[in-house]
Design a protein around this motif. Structure first.
Motif, PDB file in Angstrom:
ATOM      1  N   VAL A 215       0.685  -0.858   0.315  1.00 19.82           N
ATOM      2  CA  VAL A 215       0.073  -0.109  -0.049  1.00 19.82           C
ATOM      3  C   VAL A 215       1.106   1.598  -0.002  1.00 19.82           C
ATOM      4  O   VAL A 215       0.633   2.154  -0.786  1.00 19.82           O
ATOM      5  CB  VAL A 215      -0.550   0.102   1.355  1.00 19.82           C
ATOM      6  CG1 VAL A 215      -1.194   1.660   1.488  1.00 19.82           C
ATOM      7  CG2 VAL A 215      -1.927  -1.492   1.279  1.00 19.82           C
ATOM      8  N   GLY A 216       2.008   1.251   1.147  1.00 16.51           N
ATOM      9  CA  GLY A 216       2.917   2.432   1.120  1.00 16.51           C
ATOM     10  C   GLY A 216       3.926   2.622  -0.728  1.00 16.51           C
ATOM     11  O   GLY A 216       3.979   4.086  -1.107  1.00 16.51           O
ATOM     12  N   GLU A 217       3.936   1.618  -1.165  1.00 17.72           N
ATOM     13  CA  GLU A 217       4.924   2.143  -2.485  1.00 17.72           C
ATOM     14  C   GLU A 217       3.870   2.019  -3.535  1.00 17.72           C
ATOM     15  O   GLU A 217       4.051   3.627  -3.944  1.00 17.72           O
ATOM     16  CB  GLU A 217       5.266   0.318  -2.834  1.00 17.72           C
ATOM     17  CG  GLU A 217       5.682   0.695  -4.361  1.00 17.72           C
ATOM     18  CD  GLU A 217       7.330   1.139  -4.273  1.00 17.72           C
ATOM     19  OE1 GLU A 217       6.866   2.037  -5.201  1.00 17.72           O
ATOM     20  OE2 GLU A 217       7.768   1.844  -3.325  1.00 17.72           O
ATOM     21  N   ALA A 218       2.388   1.717  -3.100  1.00 18.52           N
ATOM     22  CA  ALA A 218       1.361   2.175  -4.372  1.00 18.52           C
ATOM     23  C   ALA A 218       0.593   3.355  -4.726  1.00 18.52           C
ATOM     24  O   ALA A 218       0.899   4.108  -5.252  1.00 18.52           O
ATOM     25  CB  ALA A 218      -0.652   1.274  -4.271  1.00 18.52           C
TER      26      ALA A 218
ATOM     27  N   LYS B 109      -3.712  16.675  -0.984  1.00 15.09           N
ATOM     28  CA  LYS B 109      -3.572  17.436   0.764  1.00 15.09           C
ATOM     29  C   LYS B 109      -3.465  15.701   1.565  1.00 15.09           C
ATOM     30  O   LYS B 109      -3.264  15.390   2.447  1.00 15.09           O
ATOM     31  CB  LYS B 109      -4.509  18.239   1.484  1.00 15.09           C
ATOM     32  CG  LYS B 109      -5.130  17.517   2.670  1.00 15.09           C
ATOM     33  CD  LYS B 109      -6.547  18.243   3.059  1.00 15.09           C
ATOM     34  CE  LYS B 109      -6.448  18.534   4.281  1.00 15.09           C
ATOM     35  NZ  LYS B 109      -6.681  17.319   5.223  1.00 15.09           N
ATOM     36  N   ALA B 110      -4.664  14.683   0.721  1.00 13.87           N
ATOM     37  CA  ALA B 110      -4.883  12.775   1.161  1.00 13.87           C
ATOM     38  C   ALA B 110      -3.020  12.708   1.206  1.00 13.87           C
ATOM     39  O   ALA B 110      -2.642  12.310   1.570  1.00 13.87           O
ATOM     40  CB  ALA B 110      -5.782  12.842  -0.137  1.00 13.87           C
ATOM     41  N   CYS B 111      -2.526  12.844   0.017  1.00 14.22           N
ATOM     42  CA  CYS B 111      -1.172  12.140   0.020  1.00 14.22           C
ATOM     43  C   CYS B 111      -0.385  12.775   1.146  1.00 14.22           C
ATOM     44  O   CYS B 111       0.219  12.061   2.033  1.00 14.22           O
ATOM     45  CB  CYS B 111      -0.592  12.651  -1.304  1.00 14.22           C
ATOM     46  SG  CYS B 111      -1.430  11.829  -3.074  1.00 14.22           S
ATOM     47  N   ASP B 112       0.106  14.351   1.058  1.00 15.13           N
ATOM     48  CA  ASP B 112       0.113  14.741   2.619  1.00 15.13           C
ATOM     49  C   ASP B 112       0.028  14.179   3.914  1.00 15.13           C
ATOM     50  O   ASP B 112       0.291  13.290   4.262  1.00 15.13           O
ATOM     51  CB  ASP B 112      -0.014  16.783   2.258  1.00 15.13           C
ATOM     52  CG  ASP B 112       0.788  17.143   1.101  1.00 15.13           C
ATOM     53  OD1 ASP B 112       1.982  15.979   0.577  1.00 15.13           O
ATOM     54  OD2 ASP B 112       0.489  17.863   1.456  1.00 15.13           O
ATOM     55  N   ASP B 113      -1.616  13.726   4.122  1.00 11.02           N
ATOM     56  CA  ASP B 113      -2.294  13.017   5.366  1.00 11.02           C
ATOM     57  C   ASP B 113      -1.225  11.869   5.607  1.00 11.02           C
ATOM     58  O   ASP B 113      -1.393  11.457   6.533  1.00 11.02           O
ATOM     59  CB  ASP B 113      -3.318  12.969   5.680  1.00 11.02           C
ATOM     60  CG  ASP B 113      -3.803  14.818   5.232  1.00 11.02           C
ATOM     61  OD1 ASP B 113      -2.952  15.686   5.441  1.00 11.02           O
ATOM     62  OD2 ASP B 113      -5.456  15.102   4.830  1.00 11.02           O
ATOM     63  N   TYR B 114      -1.575  11.231   4.754  1.00  8.83           N
ATOM     64  CA  TYR B 114      -0.818   9.615   4.247  1.00  8.83           C
ATOM     65  C   TYR B 114       0.469   9.409   4.938  1.00  8.83           C
ATOM     66  O   TYR B 114       0.902   8.899   5.289  1.00  8.83           O
ATOM     67  CB  TYR B 114      -1.615   8.963   2.778  1.00  8.83           C
ATOM     68  CG  TYR B 114      -0.813   7.171   2.879  1.00  8.83           C
ATOM     69  CD1 TYR B 114      -2.112   6.568   2.959  1.00  8.83           C
ATOM     70  CD2 TYR B 114       0.548   6.611   2.635  1.00  8.83           C
ATOM     71  CE1 TYR B 114      -1.765   5.210   3.533  1.00  8.83           C
ATOM     72  CE2 TYR B 114       0.564   5.612   2.629  1.00  8.83           C
ATOM     73  CZ  TYR B 114      -0.495   4.853   3.518  1.00  8.83           C
ATOM     74  OH  TYR B 114      -0.276   3.230   3.493  1.00  8.83           O
ATOM     75  N   SER B 115       1.352  10.571   4.003  1.00 13.19           N
ATOM     76  CA  SER B 115       2.421  10.394   4.271  1.00 13.19           C
ATOM     77  C   SER B 115       2.980  10.107   5.797  1.00 13.19           C
ATOM     78  O   SER B 115       3.959  10.270   6.490  1.00 13.19           O
ATOM     79  CB  SER B 115       3.038  11.453   3.452  1.00 13.19           C
ATOM     80  OG  SER B 115       3.319  11.237   1.937  1.00 13.19           O
ATOM     81  N   ALA B 116       2.417  11.959   5.921  1.00 16.04           N
ATOM     82  CA  ALA B 116       2.359  11.848   7.690  1.00 16.04           C
ATOM     83  C   ALA B 116       1.381  11.551   8.796  1.00 16.04           C
ATOM     84  O   ALA B 116       2.524  11.303  10.190  1.00 16.04           O
ATOM     85  CB  ALA B 116       1.279  13.473   7.907  1.00 16.04           C
ATOM     86  N   GLY B 117       0.959  10.057   8.325  1.00 20.14           N
ATOM     87  CA  GLY B 117       0.280   9.922   9.204  1.00 20.14           C
ATOM     88  C   GLY B 117       0.959   8.455   9.401  1.00 20.14           C
ATOM     89  O   GLY B 117       1.382   7.297  10.586  1.00 20.14           O
TER      90      GLY B 117
END
Length: 127
Positions: free
Chosen positions: A55-58, A119-127
Motif C-alpha cells: 500500500v505504501g509503495e502504491a 492533501k490526501a497524499c500529504d496526510d497519508y505520508s504524515a500518518g
C-alpha cells in the motif's frame, strides 16, 4: 506373601509413572500448540507487513505525479493507468477518488481535485 506385597507396592509406582507420562504428554502438546500459535502469528504479521508495504509503495507511485501541483497529459495518463492498481493494493479512497477524477477529467483538470489529492497524499505520508 512377599510377592503379594511386592505387587501391591508396585501399583502406586506404576500409577506414578503413568501420571508422569500423562503430564509429559500434556506439556509436549502445550508446547506444540504454543509453537503453532507463534508461527501463525509470525506469518500473519509478515503478511500484514507485506500488505502495508505494498500500500505504501502504491501510494508513493500514485502521489508522485502530483507532488508539484501541476498535472500534464503524461501525468494524467499515468494516474489513469494506476487507478485500478491502487484500488487493488488498498490505497485509501481519499487518494484514489481524486486520482480517478483527474484521470477522467480530460483537458480541464480541476485545481481543487489536484489540491484534494495532494492533501490526501500529504496526510497519508504524515500518518
Amino acid at each position: 506373601m512377599i510377592r503379594r506385597y511386592s505387587a501391591l507396592l508396585m501399583l502406586p509406582l506404576v500409577a506414578l509413572v503413568a501420571t508422569g507420562c500423562g503430564q509429559i504428554e500434556q506439556a509436549a502438546s502445550d508446547a506444540a500448540d504454543q509453537a503453532a500459535n507463534a508461527a501463525s502469528e509470525a506469518v500473519s504479521q509478515a503478511a500484514s507487513d507485506l500488505a502495508n508495504a505494498a500500500v505504501g509503495e502504491a501510494v508513493k507511485q500514485a502521489c508522485a505525479p502530483i507532488r508539484d501541483g501541476s498535472i500534464g497529459a503524461e501525468e494524467q495518463q499515468l494516474l489513469g493507468g494506476l487507478v485500478s492498481a491502487a484500488d487493488a493494493a488498498g490505497v485509501p479512497a481519499e487518494i484514489t477518488g481524486p486520482m480517478s477524477q483527474i484521470a477522467e477529467s480530460g483537458d480541464q483538470i480541476p485545481a481543487e481535485t489536484v489540491a484534494s489529492m495532494q492533501k490526501a497524499c500529504d496526510d497519508y505520508s504524515a500518518g
